[in-house]
Motif scaffolding. Structure first.
Motif, PDB file in Angstrom:
ATOM      1  N   ASN A 105       0.567  -1.175  -0.221  1.00 21.49           N
ATOM      2  CA  ASN A 105       0.227  -0.149  -0.240  1.00 21.49           C
ATOM      3  C   ASN A 105       0.453   1.052  -0.010  1.00 21.49           C
ATOM      4  OD1 ASN A 105      -3.376  -0.697   0.419  1.00 21.49           O
ATOM      5  ND2 ASN A 105      -1.943  -1.908   1.846  1.00 21.49           N
ATOM      6  N   GLU A 106       1.981   1.591  -0.232  1.00 22.80           N
ATOM      7  CA  GLU A 106       2.946   2.649   0.418  1.00 22.80           C
ATOM      8  C   GLU A 106       4.193   1.971  -0.905  1.00 22.80           C
ATOM      9  OE1 GLU A 106       3.141   5.080   1.966  1.00 22.80           O
ATOM     10  OE2 GLU A 106       1.609   4.997   3.683  1.00 22.80           O
ATOM     11  N   ALA A 107       4.793   3.815  -1.106  1.00 23.55           N
ATOM     12  CA  ALA A 107       6.240   3.300  -2.190  1.00 23.55           C
ATOM     13  C   ALA A 107       7.629   3.896  -0.997  1.00 23.55           C
ATOM     14  CB  ALA A 107       6.593   4.059  -2.646  1.00 23.55           C
ATOM     15  N   HIS A 108       7.807   2.660  -1.672  1.00 22.30           N
ATOM     16  CA  HIS A 108       8.860   2.195  -0.822  1.00 22.30           C
ATOM     17  C   HIS A 108       9.708   2.001  -1.351  1.00 22.30           C
ATOM     18  CE1 HIS A 108       7.232  -1.455  -1.433  1.00 22.30           C
ATOM     19  NE2 HIS A 108       8.552  -2.196  -0.749  1.00 22.30           N
ATOM     20  N   THR A 109      11.543   1.998   0.326  1.00 22.16           N
ATOM     21  CA  THR A 109      12.714   1.480  -0.313  1.00 22.16           C
ATOM     22  C   THR A 109      12.734   0.339   0.616  1.00 22.16           C
ATOM     23  OG1 THR A 109      13.438   3.680  -1.088  1.00 22.16           O
ATOM     24  CG2 THR A 109      15.071   1.954  -1.102  1.00 22.16           C
ATOM     25  N   LEU A 110      13.730  -0.437   0.345  1.00 17.98           N
ATOM     26  CA  LEU A 110      13.268  -2.162   1.336  1.00 17.98           C
ATOM     27  C   LEU A 110      15.513  -1.958   1.372  1.00 17.98           C
ATOM     28  CD1 LEU A 110      12.286  -3.966   2.623  1.00 17.98           C
ATOM     29  CD2 LEU A 110      12.302  -5.347   0.386  1.00 17.98           C
ATOM     30  N   TYR A 111      15.868  -2.380   2.482  1.00 19.36           N
ATOM     31  CA  TYR A 111      17.351  -2.481   2.436  1.00 19.36           C
ATOM     32  C   TYR A 111      17.686  -3.917   3.801  1.00 19.36           C
ATOM     33  CZ  TYR A 111      17.796   2.626   1.786  1.00 19.36           C
ATOM     34  OH  TYR A 111      17.405   3.813   0.954  1.00 19.36           O
ATOM     35  N   ALA A 112      18.295  -4.422   3.485  1.00 17.74           N
ATOM     36  CA  ALA A 112      18.711  -5.351   4.128  1.00 17.74           C
ATOM     37  C   ALA A 112      19.900  -5.049   5.451  1.00 17.74           C
ATOM     38  CB  ALA A 112      19.295  -6.987   3.348  1.00 17.74           C
ATOM     39  N   ILE A 113      19.867  -5.673   6.107  1.00 12.76           N
ATOM     40  CA  ILE A 113      20.972  -5.274   7.324  1.00 12.76           C
ATOM     41  C   ILE A 113      21.669  -6.378   6.897  1.00 12.76           C
ATOM     42  CG2 ILE A 113      21.267  -4.909  10.060  1.00 12.76           C
ATOM     43  CD1 ILE A 113      18.063  -4.119  10.148  1.00 12.76           C
ATOM     44  N   ASP A 114      23.329  -4.817   7.897  1.00 16.13           N
ATOM     45  CA  ASP A 114      24.401  -6.418   7.869  1.00 16.13           C
ATOM     46  C   ASP A 114      24.605  -6.913   9.107  1.00 16.13           C
ATOM     47  OD1 ASP A 114      26.545  -6.883   8.015  1.00 16.13           O
ATOM     48  OD2 ASP A 114      27.593  -5.492   6.637  1.00 16.13           O
ATOM     49  N   LYS A 115      23.868  -8.028   9.626  1.00 17.08           N
ATOM     50  CA  LYS A 115      23.615  -9.021  10.683  1.00 17.08           C
ATOM     51  C   LYS A 115      25.479  -8.690  11.307  1.00 17.08           C
ATOM     52  CE  LYS A 115      20.596 -11.740   9.424  1.00 17.08           C
ATOM     53  NZ  LYS A 115      20.029 -13.267   9.095  1.00 17.08           N
ATOM     54  N   ASP A 116      26.149  -8.263  10.145  1.00 20.65           N
ATOM     55  CA  ASP A 116      28.063  -8.935  11.652  1.00 20.65           C
ATOM     56  C   ASP A 116      28.012  -7.087  12.112  1.00 20.65           C
ATOM     57  OD1 ASP A 116      28.706 -11.309  10.426  1.00 20.65           O
ATOM     58  OD2 ASP A 116      29.376 -10.041   8.509  1.00 20.65           O
ATOM     59  N   VAL A 117      26.887  -6.692  11.636  1.00 29.86           N
ATOM     60  CA  VAL A 117      27.910  -4.525  12.345  1.00 29.86           C
ATOM     61  C   VAL A 117      26.954  -4.761  13.616  1.00 29.86           C
ATOM     62  CG1 VAL A 117      27.043  -2.364  11.669  1.00 29.86           C
ATOM     63  CG2 VAL A 117      27.040  -3.773   9.629  1.00 29.86           C
ATOM     64  N   PHE A 118      26.304  -5.422  13.796  1.00 31.57           N
ATOM     65  CA  PHE A 118      25.639  -6.063  15.358  1.00 31.57           C
ATOM     66  C   PHE A 118      25.956  -7.094  15.967  1.00 31.57           C
ATOM     67  CE2 PHE A 118      22.465  -3.132  12.678  1.00 31.57           C
ATOM     68  CZ  PHE A 118      23.015  -1.988  13.171  1.00 31.57           C
ATOM     69  N   LEU A 119      26.179  -7.991  15.167  1.00 27.89           N
ATOM     70  CA  LEU A 119      25.958  -9.141  15.802  1.00 27.89           C
ATOM     71  C   LEU A 119      27.336 -10.094  15.706  1.00 27.89           C
ATOM     72  CD1 LEU A 119      22.853 -11.053  14.142  1.00 27.89           C
ATOM     73  CD2 LEU A 119      23.025  -9.633  16.121  1.00 27.89           C
ATOM     74  N   LYS A 120      28.435  -9.235  14.947  1.00 31.50           N
ATOM     75  CA  LYS A 120      29.508  -9.598  15.343  1.00 31.50           C
ATOM     76  C   LYS A 120      30.538  -9.899  16.104  1.00 31.50           C
ATOM     77  CE  LYS A 120      34.455  -9.458  13.544  1.00 31.50           C
ATOM     78  NZ  LYS A 120      35.168  -8.735  11.672  1.00 31.50           N
ATOM     79  N   GLY A 121      30.711 -11.570  17.203  1.00 35.57           N
ATOM     80  CA  GLY A 121      30.607 -11.540  18.668  1.00 35.57           C
ATOM     81  C   GLY A 121      29.906 -11.699  19.166  1.00 35.57           C
ATOM     82  N   VAL A 122      28.605 -12.105  18.621  1.00 37.95           N
ATOM     83  CA  VAL A 122      27.639 -12.153  19.214  1.00 37.95           C
ATOM     84  C   VAL A 122      27.410 -14.044  19.795  1.00 37.95           C
ATOM     85  CG1 VAL A 122      25.044 -11.915  19.756  1.00 37.95           C
ATOM     86  CG2 VAL A 122      26.622 -10.814  19.389  1.00 37.95           C
TER      87      VAL A 122
END
Length: 264
Positions: A105-122
């Motif tokens: 229902n909305e014009a949009h832009t979609l992104y995939a988050i780089d998980k390593d930015v947040f999960l590296k070392g977790v």
């Protein structure tokens, strides 16, 4: 534009501290942000219920609000973590169909988050709400562009909704999408779908052995205790009981039940 507001919708409940840990992460990173709880009572793992809840409220917040939505049965798997941006709002959550109504229902832009930015070392992989989605939302609230920690994805045509279909006899088969707090049964078919089919009205509805002859405009248009159908406040087809609980009365299974529409 950034409103300084992050909303949170989850299926976490409120007794275990899961929501609190997500809020703590956000507040550590972005102390100025106003966090608004929407609901944490979404039925566990019910992506469709969450998608509908999100669609019900998102556009009533100030432009620039970040909507964090976490119902994530696939946590820890290879499913993507998304940022979805429309002209007015930003959404953060798992790539599992949770945002399908927004995408449709909305014009949009979609992104995939780089998980390593947040999960590296977790070391664990069971709480992306706290470890991935909450810090991503906080970064966006601090003014970071999505492209600084996510890659843009191509547009999609399949958004994950269980689709309605036409039978050989021309009748339309529609799945249950969700059941609300009142026991009203909400279906994956809206007023715009009917308009796109160039059909002026619904003639009758068959569901769970019951037949309803057309739609009413409001609940009390039928006698108390009577079954009825209408377009709800977000223009989805809904079956209800005036003063009662339709889902309980009809013993509805949202994962399996469908209705039959006769249109003309």
């Amino acid at each position: 534009m950034n409103s300084g507001i992050i909303t949170i919708l989850t299926d976490f409940g409120t007794r275990d501290g899961y929501v609190g840990s997500c809020k703590g992460v956000i507040k550590q990173m972005a102390p100025h942000v106003e966090i608004t709880d929407i609901s944490h009572d979404i039925p566990a793992f019910d992506i469709e219920a969450a998608a509908l809840a999100l669609y019900n409220y998102y556009e009533y917040f100030p432009k620039g609000t970040i909507h964090l939505a976490i119902v994530d049965p696939g946590v820890g798997s290879d499913r993507q973590a998304l940022i979805l941006r429309t002209a007015g709002y930003t959404f953060v959550g798992p790539d599992n169909g949770l945002f399908h109504l927004i995408m449709e229902n909305e014009a949009h832009t979609l992104y995939a988050i780089d998980k390593d930015v947040f999960l590296k070392g977790v070391k664990h992989a069971t709480f992306h709400g706290r470890d991935l989605f909450a810090p991503a939302a906080a970064r966006l609230a601090l003014g970071h562009a999505p492209a600084s920690f996510a890659r843009q994805l191509p547009q999609r045509t399949d958004h994950g909704l269980r689709p309605f279909r036409k039978n050989n006899d021309g009748h339309i088969v529609v799945p249950v999408m969700s059941v609300d707090h009142f026991g009203n049964i909400i279906f994956a078919f809206n007023r715009q779908d009917l308009e796109r089919m160039h059909m002026p009205r619904i003639k009758s509805i068959g569901f769970k052995g019951e037949r309803i002859g057309g739609l009413v405009k409001y609940y009390s248009a039928e006698e108390p205790g009577r079954l009825l159908a209408l377009w709800n406040s977000r223009d989805f087809l809904e079956i209800a009981v005036n003063g009662g609980n339709a889902a309980r009365e009809l013993q509805v299974d949202p994962g399996k039940d469908t209705l039959i529409l006769e249109v003309e």
